[in-house]
Write a protein that holds these residues in place. Structure first.
Motif, PDB file in Angstrom:
ATOM      1  N   SER A 183     140.022   5.767  70.510  1.00 39.91           N
ATOM      2  CA  SER A 183     139.268   4.787  71.277  1.00 39.91           C
ATOM      3  C   SER A 183     138.992   3.543  70.460  1.00 39.91           C
ATOM      4  CB  SER A 183     137.950   5.403  71.764  1.00 39.91           C
ATOM      5  OG  SER A 183     138.213   6.464  72.650  1.00 39.91           O
ATOM      6  N   ALA A 184     138.685   3.726  69.149  1.00 36.23           N
ATOM      7  CA  ALA A 184     138.435   2.572  68.293  1.00 36.23           C
ATOM      8  C   ALA A 184     139.680   1.707  68.200  1.00 36.23           C
ATOM      9  CB  ALA A 184     137.995   3.031  66.910  1.00 36.23           C
ATOM     10  N   ALA A 185     140.854   2.365  68.109  1.00 36.33           N
ATOM     11  CA  ALA A 185     142.100   1.613  68.020  1.00 36.33           C
ATOM     12  C   ALA A 185     142.333   0.793  69.281  1.00 36.33           C
ATOM     13  CB  ALA A 185     143.267   2.555  67.776  1.00 36.33           C
ATOM     14  N   VAL A 186     141.960   1.358  70.434  1.00 35.31           N
ATOM     15  CA  VAL A 186     142.132   0.631  71.687  1.00 35.31           C
ATOM     16  C   VAL A 186     141.216  -0.579  71.740  1.00 35.31           C
ATOM     17  CG1 VAL A 186     141.823   0.767  74.178  1.00 35.31           C
ATOM     18  CG2 VAL A 186     142.922   2.639  72.956  1.00 35.31           C
ATOM     19  N   ARG A 187     139.958  -0.435  71.269  1.00 34.04           N
ATOM     20  CA  ARG A 187     139.018  -1.557  71.288  1.00 34.04           C
ATOM     21  C   ARG A 187     139.516  -2.711  70.424  1.00 34.04           C
ATOM     22  NH1 ARG A 187     135.187   2.641  71.145  1.00 34.04           N
ATOM     23  NH2 ARG A 187     134.967   2.455  68.887  1.00 34.04           N
ATOM     24  N   GLU A 188     140.270  -2.378  69.370  1.00 39.94           N
ATOM     25  CA  GLU A 188     140.784  -3.400  68.466  1.00 39.94           C
ATOM     26  C   GLU A 188     142.277  -3.633  68.728  1.00 39.94           C
ATOM     27  OE1 GLU A 188     139.920  -1.797  64.641  1.00 39.94           O
ATOM     28  OE2 GLU A 188     137.773  -1.707  65.023  1.00 39.94           O
ATOM     29  N   ARG A 189     142.676  -3.520  69.968  1.00 40.83           N
ATOM     30  CA  ARG A 189     144.093  -3.596  70.318  1.00 40.83           C
ATOM     31  C   ARG A 189     144.723  -4.889  69.819  1.00 40.83           C
ATOM     32  NH1 ARG A 189     145.605  -3.197  76.594  1.00 40.83           N
ATOM     33  NH2 ARG A 189     144.938  -1.050  76.255  1.00 40.83           N
ATOM     34  N   PRO A 190     145.763  -4.786  68.965  1.00 44.40           N
ATOM     35  CA  PRO A 190     146.446  -6.005  68.508  1.00 44.40           C
ATOM     36  C   PRO A 190     147.262  -6.612  69.640  1.00 44.40           C
ATOM     37  CG  PRO A 190     147.561  -4.066  67.680  1.00 44.40           C
ATOM     38  CD  PRO A 190     146.317  -3.565  68.357  1.00 44.40           C
ATOM     39  N   VAL A 191     147.476  -7.907  69.570  1.00 41.04           N
ATOM     40  CA  VAL A 191     148.202  -8.628  70.608  1.00 41.04           C
ATOM     41  C   VAL A 191     149.524  -9.106  70.040  1.00 41.04           C
ATOM     42  CG1 VAL A 191     148.173 -10.597  72.183  1.00 41.04           C
ATOM     43  CG2 VAL A 191     146.055  -9.345  71.702  1.00 41.04           C
ATOM     44  N   ALA A 192     150.607  -8.804  70.752  1.00 36.54           N
ATOM     45  CA  ALA A 192     151.938  -9.216  70.305  1.00 36.54           C
ATOM     46  C   ALA A 192     152.129 -10.714  70.503  1.00 36.54           C
ATOM     47  CB  ALA A 192     153.008  -8.449  71.084  1.00 36.54           C
ATOM     48  N   ARG A 229     154.368  -1.774  77.618  1.00 34.86           N
ATOM     49  CA  ARG A 229     153.758  -2.863  78.381  1.00 34.86           C
ATOM     50  C   ARG A 229     152.912  -3.776  77.483  1.00 34.86           C
ATOM     51  NH1 ARG A 229     150.914   0.112  82.053  1.00 34.86           N
ATOM     52  NH2 ARG A 229     152.911   0.696  82.988  1.00 34.86           N
ATOM     53  N   GLN A 230     152.495  -3.279  76.323  1.00 28.25           N
ATOM     54  CA  GLN A 230     151.681  -4.071  75.397  1.00 28.25           C
ATOM     55  C   GLN A 230     152.544  -4.966  74.502  1.00 28.25           C
ATOM     56  OE1 GLN A 230     148.617  -3.362  76.386  1.00 28.25           O
ATOM     57  NE2 GLN A 230     149.511  -1.609  77.485  1.00 28.25           N
ATOM     58  N   GLN A 231     153.867  -4.778  74.544  1.00 25.84           N
ATOM     59  CA  GLN A 231     154.755  -5.504  73.644  1.00 25.84           C
ATOM     60  C   GLN A 231     155.225  -6.813  74.274  1.00 25.84           C
ATOM     61  OE1 GLN A 231     154.600  -4.168  70.917  1.00 25.84           O
ATOM     62  NE2 GLN A 231     154.604  -1.937  71.111  1.00 25.84           N
ATOM     63  N   ALA A 232     155.608  -7.763  73.421  1.00 26.84           N
ATOM     64  CA  ALA A 232     156.177  -9.014  73.936  1.00 26.84           C
ATOM     65  C   ALA A 232     157.530  -8.755  74.585  1.00 26.84           C
ATOM     66  CB  ALA A 232     156.312 -10.027  72.806  1.00 26.84           C
ATOM     67  N   LEU A 233     158.279  -7.799  74.034  1.00 26.19           N
ATOM     68  CA  LEU A 233     159.600  -7.449  74.570  1.00 26.19           C
ATOM     69  C   LEU A 233     159.425  -6.467  75.721  1.00 26.19           C
ATOM     70  CD1 LEU A 233     162.703  -7.741  74.136  1.00 26.19           C
ATOM     71  CD2 LEU A 233     162.551  -5.711  72.664  1.00 26.19           C
ATOM     72  N   ASP A 242     158.040  -9.756  62.718  1.00 28.47           N
ATOM     73  CA  ASP A 242     157.927 -11.072  63.360  1.00 28.47           C
ATOM     74  C   ASP A 242     156.711 -11.175  64.284  1.00 28.47           C
ATOM     75  OD1 ASP A 242     160.219 -12.194  62.182  1.00 28.47           O
ATOM     76  OD2 ASP A 242     161.529 -11.265  63.680  1.00 28.47           O
ATOM     77  N   GLY A 243     156.002 -10.060  64.499  1.00 31.06           N
ATOM     78  CA  GLY A 243     154.809 -10.080  65.337  1.00 31.06           C
ATOM     79  C   GLY A 243     155.061  -9.878  66.808  1.00 31.06           C
TER      80      GLY A 243
END
Length: 404
Positions: A2-11, A228-232, A360-361
């Protein structure tokens, strides 16, 4: 988690041309539900007709029509500016997906035509001799596990599916999957293009409900969510040749979540034998007889495997299950990272290119891992898998919580 989800990184967004091509490929992929187009309807009627013929006549397989203009889809696919994509890594991945979608169109167009087997081999590959030898070795050495009654029907399965979805939504509120109960599908449970289908006539042993849910939701739906969270976007719909890794990961999930019986491993091996026979032009009665009489599969299992192999005229896809778990165990035995397998839907050989996209992020770590990865003994189970050959990846007895 859950902590990882709250700090979800953005592609980071893809470069402009790559982003347009990626979005177009995802839209074209959504038009091509080839699996539904090759799923025979009225399985009960098929069996009745086959059995009534003394199990000698080839049943006529019927399918739903694919609601897509295939020539227009191909033209749109061919028009994509793949050569203008800014990143070599992105260009390689998206060009590979473009070629695969073209082969999917070929597959649907060739349904029940002489060129179908060639189209299937172009898409999924031929049955390599080493894989066939492995399948025959499994069928010759793996015994059946503890016999269990099929005591769970649609009510129990649907309740378990709903509870599983709610658990994931507690970790990630945007987790979503549409669930459809249908009495006219060829699989007990199936995820296709973001929809989870359940056979309304399903009957399962209680000990197999959770493992199969972990296969479908814990693998196919979770990797779609992470993609779905990825840029690709292809990591959501599936990069080219992702099927073996997805199905291998699904089978691994069955084992890690508690109960993969010997019969299940034997069925995966039988699928290889059946697809090889179908690719050689053998008909359903011959395939059924080989599985039921020579390899002693139960009647319903032998018929189901034979029908799956004969889809469209000889579909080689079913070999990906055993091929996928074989390759996945080799990856884990070499020290491969488990979490990386859940970045999205991709093929194992693409991991090196995906690592470059992480740098490359454009790709971020998985948002979710399967529920079984939260079990206290998960890492002990995973470490055991790293040392387990395919022939021994099964359990002979149900887990204690399912014992009376």
């Amino acid at each position: 988690m859950s902590a990882a989800v709250r700090e979800r990184p953005v592609a980071k967004p893809l470069p402009p041309v790559a982003e347009r091509v990626d979005a177009s490929l995802a839209a074209l992929d959504a038009r091509l539900d080839w699996l539904l187009a090759l799923s025979p309807v009225d399985g009960v009627g098929l069996w009745k007709a086959f059995d009534a013929s003394g199990r000698r006549d080839e049943p006529v397989l019927r399918y739903v029509d694919l609601d897509a203009d295939l020539p227009a889809t191909r033209a749109a696919l061919d028009a994509l500016p793949i050569a203008d994509i800014e990143s070599p890594a992105l260009q390689a991945l998206l060009a590979e997906k473009q070629r695969e979608l073209g082969r999917m169109i070929d597959l649907v167009e060739q349904r029940d035509r002489p060129g179908f087997v060639d189209a299937s081999v172009a898409l999924f590959g031929a049955i390599e001799p080493e894989l066939l030898a492995l399948a025959e070795r499994i069928l010759g050495t793996v015994g059946v596990s503890e016999p269990l009654p099929a005591d769970c029907g649609i009510e129990v399965v649907r309740q378990a599916v709903d509870a599983e979805i709610e658990w994931y939504r507690a970790q990630a509120p945007d987790f979503h999957i549409d669930v459809v109960v249908d009495t006219d599908i060829s699989s007990m449970l199936m995820v296709s293009h973001g929809t989870f289908y359940i056979d309304g006539n399903i009957r399962l042993p209680a000990a197999r409900v959770q493992p199969l849910i972990q296969h479908e939701i814990g693998t196919h739906v979770v990797t779609r969510h992470n993609g779905r969270q990825q840029a690709l976007r292809q990591l959501e719909v599936g990069l080219a040749h992702y099927d073996p890794m997805q199905e291998g990961l699904g089978v691994l999930g069955e084992y890690l979540s508690g109960y993969l019986p010997g019969e299940r491993l034997r069925i995966l091996a039988a699928r290889v034998v059946a697809t090889e026979m179908a690719a050689r032009g053998e008909c359903l009665p011959e395939i059924f007889a080989c599985l039921h009489e020579a390899h002693e599969l139960a009647t319903d299992d032998a018929f189901d495997v034979a029908v799956r192999a004969r889809r469209g005229g000889g579909l080689t896809k079913d070999a990906v299950y055993l091929r996928g778990i074989r390759d996945l165990l080799a990856y884990l035995a070499a020290g491969g990272e488990f979490d990386a397998l859940f970045l999205g839907k991709f093929a194992l050989p693409q991991l090196e290119l995906l690592d470059a996209l992480v740098d490359d992020g454009w790709i971020v770590p998985p948002d979710l891992l399967p529920r079984y990865a939260c079990a206290p003994d998960f890492h002990t189970r995973l470490d055991a898998c790293r040392r387990t050959p395919v022939e021994r990846l099964y359990q002979t007895h149900r887990p204690p919580e399912h014992c009376a």
